[in-house]
Every structure is written in structure tokens, then in C-alpha cells.
Design a protein around this motif. Structure first.
Motif, PDB file in Angstrom:
ATOM      1  N   GLY A 156       7.735 -19.663  21.571  1.00  0.00           N
ATOM      2  CA  GLY A 156       7.156 -20.316  22.392  1.00  0.00           C
ATOM      3  C   GLY A 156       5.683 -20.200  22.274  1.00  0.00           C
ATOM      4  O   GLY A 156       5.182 -18.806  22.420  1.00  0.00           O
ATOM      5  N   HIS A 157       4.967 -21.459  22.261  1.00  0.00           N
ATOM      6  CA  HIS A 157       3.406 -20.886  21.942  1.00  0.00           C
ATOM      7  C   HIS A 157       2.741 -21.416  23.417  1.00  0.00           C
ATOM      8  O   HIS A 157       3.424 -22.376  24.058  1.00  0.00           O
ATOM      9  CB  HIS A 157       2.910 -21.884  20.973  1.00  0.00           C
ATOM     10  CG  HIS A 157       2.995 -21.258  19.662  1.00  0.00           C
ATOM     11  ND1 HIS A 157       4.203 -21.556  18.948  1.00  0.00           N
ATOM     12  CD2 HIS A 157       2.358 -20.509  18.868  1.00  0.00           C
ATOM     13  CE1 HIS A 157       4.357 -21.125  17.699  1.00  0.00           C
ATOM     14  NE2 HIS A 157       3.083 -20.262  17.667  1.00  0.00           N
ATOM     15  N   ASP A 158       1.624 -20.760  23.874  1.00  0.00           N
ATOM     16  CA  ASP A 158       1.036 -20.932  25.106  1.00  0.00           C
ATOM     17  C   ASP A 158       0.091 -22.268  24.945  1.00  0.00           C
ATOM     18  O   ASP A 158      -0.029 -22.757  23.456  1.00  0.00           O
ATOM     19  CB  ASP A 158       0.482 -19.882  25.728  1.00  0.00           C
ATOM     20  CG  ASP A 158      -0.603 -19.019  25.013  1.00  0.00           C
ATOM     21  OD1 ASP A 158      -1.190 -19.600  23.783  1.00  0.00           O
ATOM     22  OD2 ASP A 158      -1.158 -17.944  25.195  1.00  0.00           O
ATOM     23  N   ALA A 159      -0.816 -22.386  25.718  1.00  0.00           N
ATOM     24  CA  ALA A 159      -1.655 -23.687  25.501  1.00  0.00           C
ATOM     25  C   ALA A 159      -2.868 -23.203  24.690  1.00  0.00           C
ATOM     26  O   ALA A 159      -3.512 -24.196  23.991  1.00  0.00           O
ATOM     27  CB  ALA A 159      -2.362 -23.709  26.882  1.00  0.00           C
ATOM     28  N   ASP A 160      -2.801 -21.962  24.409  1.00  0.00           N
ATOM     29  CA  ASP A 160      -4.199 -21.769  23.463  1.00  0.00           C
ATOM     30  C   ASP A 160      -3.502 -21.295  21.742  1.00  0.00           C
ATOM     31  O   ASP A 160      -4.069 -20.972  21.130  1.00  0.00           O
ATOM     32  CB  ASP A 160      -4.654 -20.246  23.862  1.00  0.00           C
ATOM     33  CG  ASP A 160      -5.303 -20.670  25.186  1.00  0.00           C
ATOM     34  OD1 ASP A 160      -5.919 -21.379  25.413  1.00  0.00           O
ATOM     35  OD2 ASP A 160      -5.229 -19.310  25.925  1.00  0.00           O
ATOM     36  N   GLY A 161      -2.073 -21.805  21.726  1.00  0.00           N
ATOM     37  CA  GLY A 161      -1.675 -21.629  20.542  1.00  0.00           C
ATOM     38  C   GLY A 161      -1.035 -20.263  20.266  1.00  0.00           C
ATOM     39  O   GLY A 161      -0.760 -20.124  19.000  1.00  0.00           O
ATOM     40  N   ARG A 162      -1.087 -19.326  20.849  1.00  0.00           N
ATOM     41  CA  ARG A 162      -0.751 -17.891  20.774  1.00  0.00           C
ATOM     42  C   ARG A 162       0.867 -17.731  21.111  1.00  0.00           C
ATOM     43  O   ARG A 162       1.304 -18.735  21.918  1.00  0.00           O
ATOM     44  CB  ARG A 162      -1.412 -17.024  21.621  1.00  0.00           C
ATOM     45  CG  ARG A 162      -2.935 -16.810  21.349  1.00  0.00           C
ATOM     46  CD  ARG A 162      -3.456 -15.770  22.357  1.00  0.00           C
ATOM     47  NE  ARG A 162      -3.610 -16.475  23.799  1.00  0.00           N
ATOM     48  CZ  ARG A 162      -4.223 -16.038  24.684  1.00  0.00           C
ATOM     49  NH1 ARG A 162      -4.923 -14.823  24.536  1.00  0.00           N
ATOM     50  NH2 ARG A 162      -3.800 -16.371  26.064  1.00  0.00           N
ATOM     51  N   VAL A 163       1.333 -17.000  20.224  1.00  0.00           N
ATOM     52  CA  VAL A 163       2.623 -16.653  20.346  1.00  0.00           C
ATOM     53  C   VAL A 163       3.039 -16.113  21.551  1.00  0.00           C
ATOM     54  O   VAL A 163       2.499 -14.862  21.924  1.00  0.00           O
ATOM     55  CB  VAL A 163       3.459 -15.651  19.305  1.00  0.00           C
ATOM     56  CG1 VAL A 163       4.750 -15.281  19.618  1.00  0.00           C
ATOM     57  CG2 VAL A 163       3.302 -16.508  17.912  1.00  0.00           C
ATOM     58  N   ALA A 164       3.812 -16.707  22.709  1.00  0.00           N
ATOM     59  CA  ALA A 164       3.884 -15.986  24.164  1.00  0.00           C
ATOM     60  C   ALA A 164       5.257 -15.786  24.313  1.00  0.00           C
ATOM     61  O   ALA A 164       5.580 -15.002  25.388  1.00  0.00           O
ATOM     62  CB  ALA A 164       3.300 -17.107  24.935  1.00  0.00           C
ATOM     63  N   ALA A 165       6.292 -16.194  23.294  1.00  0.00           N
ATOM     64  CA  ALA A 165       7.864 -15.974  23.875  1.00  0.00           C
ATOM     65  C   ALA A 165       8.186 -16.092  22.568  1.00  0.00           C
ATOM     66  O   ALA A 165       8.082 -17.086  21.644  1.00  0.00           O
ATOM     67  CB  ALA A 165       8.364 -17.044  24.941  1.00  0.00           C
TER      68      ALA A 165
END
Length: 174
Positions: free
Chosen positions: A65-74
Motif C-alpha cells: 500500500g502506498h500513501d498519497a505521497d507515494g511512500r510504502v505505507a503498508a
């Protein structure tokens, strides 16, 4: 803003480093993902490499899962059984949501996306996972539809004198 989930993403250096950073941050925050703080990226890296090898061999699939900033978040790793009598269910490993995103419903979103991904796998009827007792995770997983199906008392030693139960959870997909 919701996470954007991808099953079987291309393993680029950015993705690899993003998963490693996530795993480190979750571990340092006390997350029950195979390590206890203090831990470094370099201590976690060999375990990530094992997951990546299993992916390359087709034994494991990655849901990220990527967050709105494109970072790996999950993340969650879906691992197929190799035992011929157990190929109708898979394991869910290394279920993580970055600490900065916890409390926003992303854990539930991740588990729902993992169930959806498992349903696309031919012949898969259930998901099994284990969690470390004493963290409240079994209540969380139960609230997402998982049922506790077993427990091994004291199987996880997080520190001398601090043994935790290994809790087995199951989610039927049919």
C-alpha cells in the motif's frame, strides 16, 4: 486519503528500500513483525531478502500500500503452502502499517485487500496468520473476520522473562 494497493508490484530498488524502511519503522515502534527494538535496517535486510527470494520463486506474493505521497505505507506477504494437503489455504506474513498511518483504518483496508488478493489465487479457500499474544492483535484480527483457531503458550520469547503466546488466526474466504 486512502492507500493505493498493488499486488505483485515490480521490485525496484525504491520499493525494496521502502519495504525495508517500513519494516524498520514498524519494528522500532514496537510492532510485532519478527523483531524487537532496538533493531537496524541491516538486521532486518536478510529477512526481507528471504521474502524477495520466495517472491522470485513464485511461492510468495507481495501486497503493498502506498500513501498519497507515494511512500510504502503498508505491506502483507501472501505465501502459498507447499504441502500437498494444505494448498487450499495460504499464509499472511509481515502485515504492517506505518506508525504514522495507524488509527486511520488502513490496517482494515490492508486486510480487506489481502483477502481480495487471496481470492484471485486459484484454489485458495482461507488465509491463516499468526500473531504475537499480549499485543491486542488477536482482537484486531477478530474484528476483521479472523477467528482464533489455536494458541501455543509462551512460544515467542521477545526478551528474557517475556514469553508471549503464538496465536493462530483463520479467515475463510468462501
Amino acid at each position: 486519503m486512502p492507500l493505493t494497493f498493488t499486488l505483485d508490484p515490480a521490485v525496484t530498488p525504491a520499493l525494496r528500500d521502502g519495504v525495508l524502511d517500513l519494516w524498520t519503522d514498524v519494528s522500532l515502534a514496537g510492532g510485532a513483525v519478527g523483531f524487537v527494538p532496538p533493531v537496524t535496517r541491516e538486521e532486518i535486510r536478510p529477512e526481507l531478502v528471504r521474502h524477495l527470494v520466495a517472491m522470485a520463486e513464485g511461492r510468495t506474493r507481495l501486497l503493498v500500500g502506498h500513501d498519497a505521497d507515494g511512500r510504502v505505507a503498508a505491506t502483507a506477504f501472501l505465501t502459498f503452502n507447499t504441502h500437498r494437503l494444505m494448498t487450499h489455504w495460504l499464509w499472511l506474513y509481515t502485515v504492517m502499517v506505518h506508525p504514522r498511518h495507524q488509527g486511520q483504518g488502513y490496517g482494515r483496508d490492508l486486510l480487506a485487500a489481502a483477502a481480495d488478493a487471496a481470492r484471485t489465487c486459484e484454489g485458495i479457500e482461507a488465509i491463516r496468520l499468526t500473531c504475537r499474544g499480549g499485543t491486542g492483535l488477536e482482537r484486531f484480527y477478530a474484528s476483521c473476520g479472523y477467528k482464533e483457531v489455536g494458541r501455543v503458550p509462551g512460544a515467542i520469547r521477545v526478551a528474557p522473562g517475556d514469553d508471549r503466546d503464538d496465536v493462530f488466526m483463520l479467515l475463510p474466504l468462501t
